[in-house]
Scaffold this motif. Structure first.
Motif, mmCIF file in Angstrom:
data_model
loop_
_atom_site.group_PDB
_atom_site.id
_atom_site.type_symbol
_atom_site.label_atom_id
_atom_site.label_comp_id
_atom_site.label_asym_id
_atom_site.label_seq_id
_atom_site.Cartn_x
_atom_site.Cartn_y
_atom_site.Cartn_z
ATOM 1 N N TYR A 155 0.850 -1.191 0.000
ATOM 2 C CA TYR A 155 0.000 0.000 0.000
ATOM 3 C C TYR A 155 0.882 1.236 0.000
ATOM 4 O O TYR A 155 1.842 1.320 0.761
ATOM 5 C CB TYR A 155 -0.882 0.015 1.242
ATOM 6 N N TRP A 210 0.608 5.784 -0.833
ATOM 7 C CA TRP A 210 -0.240 6.915 -1.149
ATOM 8 C C TRP A 210 0.620 8.097 -1.554
ATOM 9 O O TRP A 210 1.809 8.160 -1.253
ATOM 10 C CB TRP A 210 -1.126 7.280 0.044
ATOM 11 N N GLN A 253 -3.984 6.616 -4.100
ATOM 12 C CA GLN A 253 -3.667 5.445 -3.291
ATOM 13 C C GLN A 253 -3.622 4.206 -4.176
ATOM 14 O O GLN A 253 -4.428 4.062 -5.101
ATOM 15 C CB GLN A 253 -4.710 5.249 -2.193
ATOM 16 N N PHE A 254 -2.677 3.329 -3.871
ATOM 17 C CA PHE A 254 -2.562 2.082 -4.628
ATOM 18 C C PHE A 254 -2.348 0.932 -3.660
ATOM 19 O O PHE A 254 -1.572 1.043 -2.704
ATOM 20 C CB PHE A 254 -1.394 2.141 -5.616
ATOM 21 N N VAL A 258 -11.708 5.040 -9.629
ATOM 22 C CA VAL A 258 -11.132 3.810 -9.097
ATOM 23 C C VAL A 258 -10.884 2.851 -10.256
ATOM 24 O O VAL A 258 -11.748 2.683 -11.131
ATOM 25 C CB VAL A 258 -12.068 3.143 -8.068
ATOM 26 N N ALA A 312 -5.443 -2.355 -6.961
ATOM 27 C CA ALA A 312 -6.493 -1.335 -7.064
ATOM 28 C C ALA A 312 -5.852 0.035 -6.921
ATOM 29 O O ALA A 312 -4.965 0.238 -6.085
ATOM 30 C CB ALA A 312 -7.572 -1.537 -6.004
ATOM 31 N N ALA A 318 -6.872 4.191 -6.580
ATOM 32 C CA ALA A 318 -7.972 5.114 -6.303
ATOM 33 C C ALA A 318 -7.457 6.536 -6.265
ATOM 34 O O ALA A 318 -6.424 6.824 -5.651
ATOM 35 C CB ALA A 318 -8.631 4.775 -4.967
ATOM 36 N N GLN A 364 -10.704 7.292 -0.840
ATOM 37 C CA GLN A 364 -10.285 6.833 0.488
ATOM 38 C C GLN A 364 -11.288 5.899 1.134
ATOM 39 O O GLN A 364 -10.919 5.036 1.939
ATOM 40 C CB GLN A 364 -10.040 8.034 1.413
ATOM 41 N N ILE A 420 -10.657 2.164 -0.914
ATOM 42 C CA ILE A 420 -9.399 1.514 -1.286
ATOM 43 C C ILE A 420 -9.008 0.406 -0.319
ATOM 44 O O ILE A 420 -8.502 -0.656 -0.734
ATOM 45 C CB ILE A 420 -8.264 2.567 -1.414
ATOM 46 N N TYR A 452 -10.644 -2.929 -0.969
ATOM 47 C CA TYR A 452 -9.992 -3.714 -2.014
ATOM 48 C C TYR A 452 -8.692 -4.340 -1.500
ATOM 49 O O TYR A 452 -8.335 -5.444 -1.915
ATOM 50 C CB TYR A 452 -9.721 -2.845 -3.240
ATOM 51 N N ARG A 453 -8.011 -3.667 -0.593
ATOM 52 C CA ARG A 453 -6.794 -4.257 -0.031
ATOM 53 C C ARG A 453 -7.122 -5.533 0.730
ATOM 54 O O ARG A 453 -6.405 -6.533 0.614
ATOM 55 C CB ARG A 453 -6.101 -3.251 0.902
#
Length: 414
Positions: A323, A325, A334-335, A361, A373, A375, A379, A382, A385-386
């Motif tokens: 993760y 950001w 954010q990924f 997204v 994912a 986004a 927020q 995301i 999805y994590r």
């Protein structure tokens, strides 16, 4: 063997978390923390974010802990301002200049060093942005209204550009690749994120490299490969980093894009573990070898490495869904997961334009599994999805979840 001495090389976030985890686990022996910088461990993400934005330029350095807490409460022997220069795995000693520091367990947390453009080392006004000292110098230049060129449209460079733009400073971002952020987010989404620059008034030049940085002792201009000349008082180089492992060469520790580790962060050398940017380890959650350059991984790995070093017979694999950001122009990016995907699908919003470009997204598919994912101002979703990636959710399940979220959002808007 009984462990009475822990040495942590790298006064970084990963190094600090290793120290804290060792004490929390009940370790009462000696801990020595070795750091190349004279500074106490500090938080790096703010250096390219809030630290550069307009406001009080007397903002305090983002130290994690005071010296008194480290020495008195955590019982740490601090050796700051002198980098480790070698490792003797036979005698179990870290070499620091002419000194040798013995260890029973060693945590390598030396992080990474920025790539620089050859020949610019002595040119005033040319900086990377990796250390607190770098950030102070860049902030002072921006406060003075320096015409700024950022080389590299990655996350660090883009955050610098955002901070400059908020100060009203003239800024140009130069990126050698035709599409930025390919390694971090994949080619499909790199251009969509990069468009935030132009939408916020920052000049972005992709597909051309830098031919020269010129000036009489101090930078005055940047000459691009296509012949374009950009006047500059400040150049910030953000073209990536390399693991800080030069001090380990010839030591017997395996090096390959960092320190090679197994799933427990063990290097294969007795008593030696690695954590943070420098660790190239096998991530059992995603089933791939990774070296992660983000805050979350550094914090988690530092603690995991210390726990495993103290009890190697019961070492636990460290697995995670990566993760990171980044903040640009009041937009949160954010990924989660991995960008190594077979397909990328935008499931909410439209990054190509209109109001929906402010929030969208995208999901990443590998085989029949959700693997990542991305986004922008997402927020609220995301981390869901994590969790799904961590549980190995299928692609069909991810698309169904995304559709339910869209349907619910539409109903709420009525």
């Amino acid at each position: 063997m009984a462990i009475g001495r822990i040495v942590v090389v790298g006064a970084s976030l990963a190094g600090l978390r290793a120290v804290e985890a060792a004490r929390k686990a009940g370790f009462t022996g000696s801990i020595t923390l070795i750091g190349a910088e004279e500074h106490l461990p500090y938080d790096r993400p703010p250096l390219s974010k809030a630290f550069l934005e307009p406001g009080d330029d007397a903002v305090e350095a983002p130290y994690f802990r005071t010296e008194e807490l480290l020495r008195d409460e955590l019982g740490v022997t601090l050796r700051l301002g002198s980098p480790a220069t070698g490792l003797d795995i036979e005698s179990r000693e870290v070499i620091v200049g002419d000194d040798r520091v013995p260890y029973d367990a060693l945590i390598i947390a030396t992080g990474s060093t920025p790539r620089m453009i050859p020949g610019t080392e002595e040119v005033a006004g040319v900086h990377s942005l990796r250390t607190l000292d770098d950030a102070i110098a860049v902030r002072e230049a921006l406060s003075g209204g320096a015409r700024t060129v950022v080389i590299g449209a990655g996350f660090i460079g883009s955050e610098v550009a955002s901070g400059a733009q908020k100060r009203g400073v003239e800024v140009t971002v130069v990126e050698a690749l035709p599409t930025p952020l390919v390694r971090a987010t994949g080619e499909a989404m790199g251009q969509a994120i990069a468009s935030l620059h132009e939408r916020n008034g920052t000049a972005l030049r992709c597909g051309t490299g830098v031919a020269a940085i010129e000036g009489d002792g101090r930078v005055e201009r940047v000459v691009l490969a296509d012949g374009t000349v950009v006047e500059a008082d400040l150049v910030v180089v953000g073209i990536g980093v390399v693991p800080a492992v030069a001090w380990l060469e010839g030591s017997g520790v395996e090096l390959d894009n960092g320190v090679v580790c197994d799933e427990t962060l063990w290097t294969g050398v007795p008593g030696v573990y690695a954590a943070g940017d420098v660790a190239n380890w096998f991530n059992p959650v995603l089933g791939e070898r990774q070296r992660m350059e983000n805050w979350t991984a550094a914090a988690e790995q530092g603690a995991a490495a210390a726990r495993n070093a103290l009890d190697p017979a019961n070492a636990k694999p460290y697995g995670t869904v990566p993760y990171f950001w980044s903040d640009w122009y009041d937009v949160r990016i954010q990924f989660v997961g991995s960008p190594d995907a077979d397909e990328v699908v935008v499931v909410d919003g439209d990054p190509t334009g209109g109001n929906s470009a402010d929030r969208w997204v995208a999901l990443y598919r590998r085989g029949d599994r959700l693997i990542g994912a991305l986004a922008v101002n997402g927020q609220a979703v995301i981390m869901k999805y994590r969790v799904m990636i961590g549980k190995g959710a299928g692609w069909a399940d991810a698309l169904e979840f995304a559709e339910k979220k869209r349907t619910k959002a539409k109903a709420a808007a009525l």
